[in-house]
Design a protein around this motif. Structure first.
Motif, short mmCIF file in Angstrom:
data_model
loop_
_atom_site.label_atom_id
_atom_site.label_comp_id
_atom_site.label_asym_id
_atom_site.label_seq_id
_atom_site.Cartn_x
_atom_site.Cartn_y
_atom_site.Cartn_z
N GLU A 43 -103.06 -11.65 -29.43
CA GLU A 43 -103.10 -13.12 -29.48
C GLU A 43 -103.46 -13.71 -28.12
N GLN A 44 -102.95 -13.10 -27.06
CA GLN A 44 -103.27 -13.57 -25.72
C GLN A 44 -104.75 -13.37 -25.42
N ASP B 205 -107.13 -13.29 -27.60
CA ASP B 205 -107.85 -14.22 -28.44
C ASP B 205 -107.84 -15.62 -27.84
N ALA B 206 -106.75 -15.97 -27.19
CA ALA B 206 -106.63 -17.31 -26.60
C ALA B 206 -107.51 -17.47 -25.34
N GLU B 207 -107.84 -16.37 -24.70
CA GLU B 207 -108.62 -16.44 -23.44
C GLU B 207 -110.06 -16.69 -23.66
#
Length: 170
Positions: free
Chosen positions: A165-166, A168-170
């Motif tokens: 998820e991290q 993907d957020a970047e």
């Protein structure tokens, strides 16, 4: 010219392989759709079998060449190697929504069964890489699995999902 330095030039060396293996892309039928696989097959009857359960998501894409080269090298040493794309990924049928952990386990079982049916006398090893370790362990329930190899297995699924998820957020 003044001050110019001539660097020695060395021609690139090509790797020499004894071309003894065949690379056979193929589709295996599953209840969820066609499972794309690549079989690295020795010319002679293999003395062992290896099923590679690849990592998931971006790790699969980034490791594709590595496992292609591994398959080639092992096939040249007499070991038949199968690698595959889980249904819902890569060149297998389906889209992202069709990829599930249970489905990945089923895909690994089908691929293992195919190898065992093709060469019933050769010992089968199953290698799971990162998140692919889970399907490798499930496919390890096949009766004649000789060895299971886990390469950097995901041990903490919560942490693994958070890291995805991290990213993907970047």
């Amino acid at each position: 010219t003044a001050g110019a330095h001539a660097w020695p030039v060395r021609p690139l060396q090509r790797r020499q392989y004894a071309m003894t293996a065949c690379v056979l892309p193929q589709y295996l039928s599953t209840p969820r759709g066609q499972l794309f696989s690549v079989l690295h097959q020795p010319v002679d009857t293999p003395h062992a079998l290896l099923l590679v359960c690849p990592p998931f998501f971006h790790e699969h894409v980034r490791s594709y060449r590595l496992f292609s080269l591994l398959g080639e090298a092992l096939a040249n040493a007499g070991i038949a190697v199968m690698r595959f794309d889980y249904v819902g990924t890569g060149d297998s049928d389906g889209d992202d929504e069709q990829f599930t952990l249970d489905g990945a386990c089923s895909d690994a079982m089908i691929a293992a069964g195919w190898l065992q049916q093709r060469w019933p006398d050769a010992p089968l090893s199953i290698m799971g890489v990162r998140a692919g370790s889970h399907p490798a362990l499930q496919a390890g329930g096949v009766d004649s699995v000789h060895r299971r190899l886990l390469w950097q297995p995901v041990l903490d699924w919560t942490q693994y999902v958070l890291a995805l998820e991290q990213l993907d957020a970047e």
